[in-house]
Design an enzyme around this catalytic site. Structure first.
Site, mmCIF file in Angstrom:
data_model
loop_
_atom_site.group_PDB
_atom_site.id
_atom_site.type_symbol
_atom_site.label_atom_id
_atom_site.label_comp_id
_atom_site.label_asym_id
_atom_site.label_seq_id
_atom_site.Cartn_x
_atom_site.Cartn_y
_atom_site.Cartn_z
ATOM 1 N N GLU A 97 0.861 -1.179 0.000
ATOM 2 C CA GLU A 97 0.000 0.000 0.000
ATOM 3 C C GLU A 97 0.902 1.235 0.000
ATOM 4 O O GLU A 97 1.936 1.242 0.672
ATOM 5 C CB GLU A 97 -0.825 -0.036 1.288
ATOM 6 C CG GLU A 97 -1.572 1.226 1.615
ATOM 7 C CD GLU A 97 -2.050 1.265 3.070
ATOM 8 O OE1 GLU A 97 -2.797 2.182 3.406
ATOM 9 O OE2 GLU A 97 -1.663 0.368 3.852
ATOM 10 N N ILE A 99 1.744 4.681 1.382
ATOM 11 C CA ILE A 99 1.419 5.482 2.571
ATOM 12 C C ILE A 99 1.585 6.958 2.220
ATOM 13 O O ILE A 99 2.695 7.402 1.893
ATOM 14 C CB ILE A 99 2.358 5.137 3.757
ATOM 15 C CG1 ILE A 99 2.282 3.643 4.090
ATOM 16 C CG2 ILE A 99 2.051 5.999 4.967
ATOM 17 C CD1 ILE A 99 0.939 3.164 4.584
ATOM 18 N N ASP A 201 15.467 -2.781 12.535
ATOM 19 C CA ASP A 201 16.280 -1.771 11.838
ATOM 20 C C ASP A 201 15.607 -0.410 12.026
ATOM 21 O O ASP A 201 15.384 0.343 11.082
ATOM 22 C CB ASP A 201 16.371 -2.136 10.340
ATOM 23 C CG ASP A 201 17.443 -1.319 9.603
ATOM 24 O OD1 ASP A 201 18.226 -0.611 10.267
ATOM 25 O OD2 ASP A 201 17.483 -1.398 8.363
HETATM 26 P P1 ADP Z 1 15.163 0.681 0.689
HETATM 27 O O1 ADP Z 1 14.850 -0.775 0.881
HETATM 28 O O2 ADP Z 1 15.756 0.970 -0.640
HETATM 29 O O3 ADP Z 1 15.955 1.275 1.839
HETATM 30 P P2 ADP Z 1 12.721 1.831 1.796
HETATM 31 O O4 ADP Z 1 11.827 0.696 2.131
HETATM 32 O O5 ADP Z 1 13.443 2.488 2.930
HETATM 33 O O6 ADP Z 1 13.754 1.420 0.642
HETATM 34 O O7 ADP Z 1 11.845 2.885 1.017
HETATM 35 C C1 ADP Z 1 12.415 4.021 0.401
HETATM 36 C C2 ADP Z 1 11.597 5.265 0.714
HETATM 37 O O8 ADP Z 1 10.305 5.092 0.141
HETATM 38 C C3 ADP Z 1 11.355 5.456 2.204
HETATM 39 O O9 ADP Z 1 12.318 6.287 2.781
HETATM 40 C C4 ADP Z 1 9.998 6.093 2.249
HETATM 41 O O10 ADP Z 1 10.096 7.491 2.132
HETATM 42 C C5 ADP Z 1 9.300 5.576 1.011
HETATM 43 N N1 ADP Z 1 8.379 4.455 1.304
HETATM 44 C C6 ADP Z 1 8.687 3.206 1.744
HETATM 45 N N2 ADP Z 1 7.602 2.437 1.861
HETATM 46 C C7 ADP Z 1 6.562 3.228 1.466
HETATM 47 C C8 ADP Z 1 5.155 3.031 1.366
HETATM 48 N N3 ADP Z 1 4.594 1.858 1.647
HETATM 49 N N4 ADP Z 1 4.399 4.065 0.946
HETATM 50 C C9 ADP Z 1 4.960 5.265 0.628
HETATM 51 N N5 ADP Z 1 6.265 5.508 0.693
HETATM 52 C C10 ADP Z 1 7.062 4.510 1.118
#
Ligand code: ADP
Length: 294
Positions: A97, A99, A201
């Site tokens: 989803e 966010i 983490d």
């Molecule tokens: P990585 O595995 O490359 O570190 P992240 O899971 O940290 O990636 O996601 C990268 C960025 O995307 C996050 O810092 C956040 O701002 C955004 N993000 C992550 N998950 C979501 C989500 N479900 N909905 C909206 N934005 C998200």
């Protein structure tokens, strides 16, 4: 990937995970991740988030999806809805989803976040570890189950990273031996608590505030471990406010003396940083070793 191919890939992912055609009205790339590509997809049935990588490590997104599911199943704290992970056309992906994050934090955000995390930490297991291995950043995180938390912390967290750092020449033999001396001291320093469900983490880049101002956990490296390790890590790079810790304490008080133990736990994420990003983090490691060894 060119525009059309990209769109096709995103629509295929939606079809594969949702089981229906979900035309994309528009999309925009999301920045901020350390490792992967990410995109926001706008559709008639809501907004979705895809993370993908052509070089994804084996099972990385599957492990992330399973970890998020475990956190979600506690019903104590927010996560994105998880639609699943898979592979297509040489790319591994995770569909979640989207966010919509709120820029301004609602009043009470930190209290709720702290109290919710404290409730999540009260979900325990009879072992330290997890049913499956996952990743910490892009490094493998081994979760072989173990009844003794101290043994788990030394063998599966510190020794694994210190060994890797030594093998790759990122720490020298003297530092490696100082870790060995530290392992001898840890039984007198670390408390014995039940294994708590951890995000694994939790730094300020791995939570979001949703449109209702609720904390949403993202990008976990879940395992059952010592909750002090999680709390210590929230301090390492800062960004969590006092209200968070106060509310946490009210819900689930810290074991006395946590402040004095905090840095010890951070040897694990610091070694991970040494292994991933290099010697810049070594002085922090040495400072902590000095503190407990001399
Ligand atoms: P990585 O595995 O490359 O570190 P992240 O899971 O940290 O990636 O996601 C990268 C960025 O995307 C996050 O810092 C956040 O701002 C955004 N993000 C992550 N998950 C979501 C989500 N479900 N909905 C909206 N934005 C998200």
């Amino acid at each position: 990937m060119l525009g059309n191919e990209q769109l096709q890939f995103f629509e295929q992912v939606l079809f594969e995970r949702l089981g229906r055609d979900t035309p994309i009205k528009s999309f925009e790339f999301v920045s901020g991740g350390c490792i992967n590509n990410a995109v926001k997809l706008h559709t008639a049935t809501g907004d979705f988030f895809i993370k993908w990588n052509i070089y994804a490590l084996e099972g990385m997104f599957e492990a992330e999806a399973k970890g998020l599911q475990i956190l979600q199943s506690t019903q104590e704290i927010g996560t994105p809805e998880i639609y699943g992970a898979g592979q297509r056309e040489g790319k591994a992906y995770l569909l979640l989803e989207f966010i919509a994050s709120s820029v301004v934090l609602e009043k009470g955000f930190w209290e709720n976040f702290g109290a919710n995390l404290a409730r999540m930490h009260q979900h325990t297991a009879p072992y330290f570890g997890l049913d499956f291995d996952n990743y910490i950043g892009s490094l493998p995180q081994y979760n072989d189950k173990c009844e003794d938390g101290l043994h788990f912390f030394i063998e599966k967290r510190l020794k694994t990273q210190a060994g890797l750092a030594m093998y790759e020449g990122k720490i020298d033999k003297r530092t490696y031996q100082r870790f060995e001396a530290l392992y001898e001291k840890l039984p007198d320093i670390l408390p014995k608590e039940k294994a708590a469900l951890l995000h694994g983490d939790l730094w300020s880049g791995n939570y979001m505030a949703d449109a209702q101002g609720k904390a949403i956990l993202i990008d976990p490296a879940v395992y059952y471990g010592n909750r002090e390790a999680e709390l210590a890590f929230t301090h390492l790079f800062g960004g969590f406010e006092e209200d968070f810790y106060r509310a946490y304490q009210e819900e689930y008080p810290f074991v006395e003396g946590f402040e004095e133990r905090k840095d010890l736990y951070n040897l694990y994420p610091l070694l991970v940083h040494v292994n991933l990003f290099g010697a810049g983090y070594l002085s922090a490691v040495e400072r902590i070793l000095n503190k407990y060894l001399d």
